[in-house]
Design an enzyme around this catalytic site. Structure first.
Site, PDB file in Angstrom:
ATOM      1  N   THR A  30       0.818  -1.222   0.000  1.00 38.22           N
ATOM      2  CA  THR A  30       0.000   0.000   0.000  1.00 38.22           C
ATOM      3  C   THR A  30       0.847   1.265   0.000  1.00 38.22           C
ATOM      4  O   THR A  30       0.320   2.359  -0.198  1.00 38.22           O
ATOM      5  CB  THR A  30      -0.917   0.036   1.240  1.00 38.22           C
ATOM      6  OG1 THR A  30      -0.108  -0.007   2.422  1.00 38.22           O
ATOM      7  CG2 THR A  30      -1.870  -1.147   1.233  1.00 38.22           C
ATOM      8  N   ARG A  63       3.958   6.877   3.128  1.00 46.16           N
ATOM      9  CA  ARG A  63       3.149   7.979   3.644  1.00 46.16           C
ATOM     10  C   ARG A  63       2.345   7.478   4.853  1.00 46.16           C
ATOM     11  O   ARG A  63       2.052   6.283   4.954  1.00 46.16           O
ATOM     12  CB  ARG A  63       2.222   8.539   2.562  1.00 46.16           C
ATOM     13  CG  ARG A  63       1.245   7.549   1.970  1.00 46.16           C
ATOM     14  CD  ARG A  63       0.477   8.176   0.794  1.00 46.16           C
ATOM     15  NE  ARG A  63      -0.568   7.285   0.299  1.00 46.16           N
ATOM     16  CZ  ARG A  63      -0.372   6.314  -0.570  1.00 46.16           C
ATOM     17  NH1 ARG A  63       0.844   6.102  -1.042  1.00 46.16           N
ATOM     18  NH2 ARG A  63      -1.374   5.554  -0.965  1.00 46.16           N
ATOM     19  N   CYS A  68      -4.451   4.769  11.728  1.00 50.71           N
ATOM     20  CA  CYS A  68      -3.760   4.760  13.032  1.00 50.71           C
ATOM     21  C   CYS A  68      -3.039   6.075  13.316  1.00 50.71           C
ATOM     22  O   CYS A  68      -2.678   6.342  14.458  1.00 50.71           O
ATOM     23  CB  CYS A  68      -2.781   3.596  13.114  1.00 50.71           C
ATOM     24  SG  CYS A  68      -1.366   3.702  11.992  1.00 50.71           S
ATOM     25  N   TRP A 429      18.525  18.475  48.006  1.00 48.67           N
ATOM     26  CA  TRP A 429      17.102  18.167  47.841  1.00 48.67           C
ATOM     27  C   TRP A 429      16.480  19.022  46.744  1.00 48.67           C
ATOM     28  O   TRP A 429      15.830  18.520  45.827  1.00 48.67           O
ATOM     29  CB  TRP A 429      16.338  18.389  49.150  1.00 48.67           C
ATOM     30  CG  TRP A 429      14.881  18.019  49.063  1.00 48.67           C
ATOM     31  CD1 TRP A 429      14.317  16.825  49.412  1.00 48.67           C
ATOM     32  CD2 TRP A 429      13.803  18.841  48.576  1.00 48.67           C
ATOM     33  NE1 TRP A 429      12.953  16.845  49.176  1.00 48.67           N
ATOM     34  CE2 TRP A 429      12.605  18.067  48.660  1.00 48.67           C
ATOM     35  CE3 TRP A 429      13.722  20.139  48.080  1.00 48.67           C
ATOM     36  CZ2 TRP A 429      11.362  18.567  48.268  1.00 48.67           C
ATOM     37  CZ3 TRP A 429      12.481  20.642  47.674  1.00 48.67           C
ATOM     38  CH2 TRP A 429      11.323  19.852  47.786  1.00 48.67           C
ATOM     39  N   TYR A 433      15.188  17.789  43.063  1.00 47.87           N
ATOM     40  CA  TYR A 433      13.769  17.975  42.753  1.00 47.87           C
ATOM     41  C   TYR A 433      13.580  18.763  41.454  1.00 47.87           C
ATOM     42  O   TYR A 433      12.761  18.411  40.607  1.00 47.87           O
ATOM     43  CB  TYR A 433      13.091  18.705  43.916  1.00 47.87           C
ATOM     44  CG  TYR A 433      11.603  18.900  43.757  1.00 47.87           C
ATOM     45  CD1 TYR A 433      10.717  17.856  44.009  1.00 47.87           C
ATOM     46  CD2 TYR A 433      11.077  20.119  43.349  1.00 47.87           C
ATOM     47  CE1 TYR A 433       9.350  18.022  43.868  1.00 47.87           C
ATOM     48  CE2 TYR A 433       9.716  20.303  43.209  1.00 47.87           C
ATOM     49  CZ  TYR A 433       8.846  19.257  43.470  1.00 47.87           C
ATOM     50  OH  TYR A 433       7.494  19.431  43.319  1.00 47.87           O
ATOM     51  N   ASP A 449      14.252  13.515  51.859  1.00 48.78           N
ATOM     52  CA  ASP A 449      12.875  14.007  51.842  1.00 48.78           C
ATOM     53  C   ASP A 449      12.044  13.346  52.937  1.00 48.78           C
ATOM     54  O   ASP A 449      12.130  12.123  53.157  1.00 48.78           O
ATOM     55  CB  ASP A 449      12.253  13.716  50.468  1.00 48.78           C
ATOM     56  CG  ASP A 449      10.822  14.175  50.369  1.00 48.78           C
ATOM     57  OD1 ASP A 449      10.607  15.378  50.171  1.00 48.78           O
ATOM     58  OD2 ASP A 449       9.923  13.315  50.498  1.00 48.78           O
TER      59      ASP A 449
END
Length: 486
Positions: A30, A63, A68, A429, A433, A449
């Site tokens: 295709t 292409r 989908c 910390w 983060y 923490d």
């Protein structure tokens, strides 16, 4: 990643969503290419060729499938790429496909030459950066044509094409149909209110409620709203010409389709690729949950249910905004930090009209913070921010404006963390983060923490670090899992 054709074809037959975005299938009968989850009639194995990217499939003359829709496939996470440099470059191309950024500028931001970047990128993705960028633009345009009612010329400009003629020529050359023909074949025309709604795919499962709960608990009044299962926020960005653009975005979840529904105000069309890239980052859409769980499921030996498949790491939309909030949150509660951030927004944020209740301001920029007269503590002190944190925020703004620290897909997060910790008031910390949420660093771990300690009590910080060694390179996901367990 499966590397043999038989294994790839088996994954294609199974329609397993875990492989979505990991490879694409070119079908010789295709001349179209599909996602591995495509529900079209199954082609014969001998008619299938497998490609690692959509750009590679298009370079081979295929292409995109209209069923989908390869433009909806999720991307790959940092550790999926054998070359981190190529991965960073691909993300930046996706984010800046609407601008005129050239390869020299991209290489400069990544700290290498354009020749080296081109060589590494081609080795990793089997296409050149220019070819990858062209596919990004074409797939974004295809998404806009299919899902929105935008004029074709607006689609061309939003996707980064310099002219309508060039857009039409490339679209017809690659997809063997014109943009207008695709518009007639699609179900477009439903969106009449001027806003733009698109879908962004992810690999299931996705713990949406946990993500919303995290964001809701840290939402800044005036900037963010979490309501009715959706996340909304204001947006302030600059377009390719440096013009300031304000607007808003709303994100919902469609679990049956494995996508997030993203609606943006029409004012954000000039910066649409930037907005979509930031949404992907904020909601961690590049994550491969199976790969993460394969490593972290050992956490369940400590306590059943400690790690749950589908956990994501919340990123951020505005790195400076998130970093400021992280500084404000040092040694106080999450709620108290949100209160202080809201006061700063109310006093120094820019008012915007959104038409959405609760979205009233955009967060002050680093430049706006630096422009305040006099000592910063004189401005933030009356809002309840202590002098030390006020000065930390000011210094953070200065380093960003002067380009000393890069939060935007930085090539070496660990080096940027070291730079962060040279700022007085930012320790391990805070640096970890910020890296976890702003730099997409998947291996941050916050052993000091309070929440992490509580989830794994009575272990010491030293013991926690030892335990977390087996969780590499996904310690950021381990941290979020521990917080979620509370």
């Amino acid at each position: 990643m499966i590397t043999n054709d038989n294994g790839l074809y088996a994954a294609f037959v199974a329609k397993d969503a875990r492989f979505d975005g990991r490879f694409f299938v070119g079908i010789s009968s295709t001349r179209i290419y599909c996602r591995p989850v495509c529900r079209a009639r199954q082609p014969k194995a001998e008619n299938c060729t497998f490609y690692s990217t959509a750009a590679e499939a298009e370079l081979a003359g295929y292409r995109p499938c209209l069923l989908c829709r390869p433009e909806l496939a999720p991307g790959t996470s940092i550790t999926d790429a054998t070359t981190v440099l190529a991965h960073k470059a691909a993300r930046m191309l996706e984010k800046n496909c609407g601008t005129g950024q050239n390869l020299d500028e991209l290489a400069g931001r990544l700290g290498c030459t354009d020749r080296h970047l081109r060589r590494v990128f081609t080795t990793e993705y089997n296409v050149s950066p220019v070819q990858y960028l062209q596919t990004c633009r074409l797939l974004l345009a295809k998404n806009l044509i299919t899902d929105t009612n935008l004029n074709i010329i607006d689609v061309a400009m939003a996707a980064g094409f310099g002219s309508l003629r060039r857009f039409n020529d490339l679209f017809k050359k690659h997809y063997n149909l014109t943009p207008t023909t695709l518009r007639k074949q699609s179900a477009a025309g439903k969106q009449k209110n001027g806003n733009i709604t698109l879908a962004l795919g992810y690999r299931p499962p996705y713990r949406w409620e946990e993500m919303l709960n995290f964001l809701a608990g840290r939402a800044i009044t005036g900037i963010e709203v979490v309501k009715n299962g959706e996340y909304m926020r204001t947006v302030h960005l600059e377009n390719a010409e440096g013009k300031h653009v304000n607007g808003w975005v709303r994100v919902g979840h469609k679990p049956k389709k494995n996508v997030l529904s993203v609606t943006v105000s029409e004012t954000l069309l000039p910066v649409l690729p930037q907005v979509l890239a930031r949404i992907r980052h904020l909601f961690d859409l590049y994550c491969d949950p199976d790969a993460v769980y394969e490593t972290l499921r050992v956490m369940n030996d400590i306590r059943p249910g400690l790690c749950v498949l589908g956990t994501r790491v919340p990123g951020c939309f505005n790195a400076f905004e998130m970093a400021v909030r992280a500084v404000l949150g040092q040694q106080i509660t999450v709620k108290a930090a949100s209160t202080l951030a809201a006061r700063i927004v109310d006093a120094y944020g820019t008012p915007v009209q959104t038409g959405i209740e609760g979205l009233t301001h955009v967060f002050p920029s680093p430049e706006a913070i630096l422009a305040l007269d006099g000592p910063i503590e004189n401005h933030f002190g009356p809002l309840g921010v202590i002098a030390a944190r006020s000065r930390t925020i000011y210094e953070l703004a200065r380093t960003i404006v002067q380009g000393e620290i890069d939060f935007d897909l930085c090539a070496q997060p660990e080096e940027e963390m070291k730079k962060l910790m040279t700022i007085h008031g930012i320790g391990s910390w805070t640096a970890q983060y910020i890296a976890m949420r702003a730099m997409e660093w998947p291996d941050a771990f916050l052993e000091t923490d309070a929440g992490v300690k509580k989830a794994l009590q009575p272990n010491t910080s030293k013991k926690l670090l030892e335990m977390a060694e087996s969780w590499r390179p996904w310690r950021s996901y381990a941290t979020i899992s521990l917080w979620n367990s509370l």
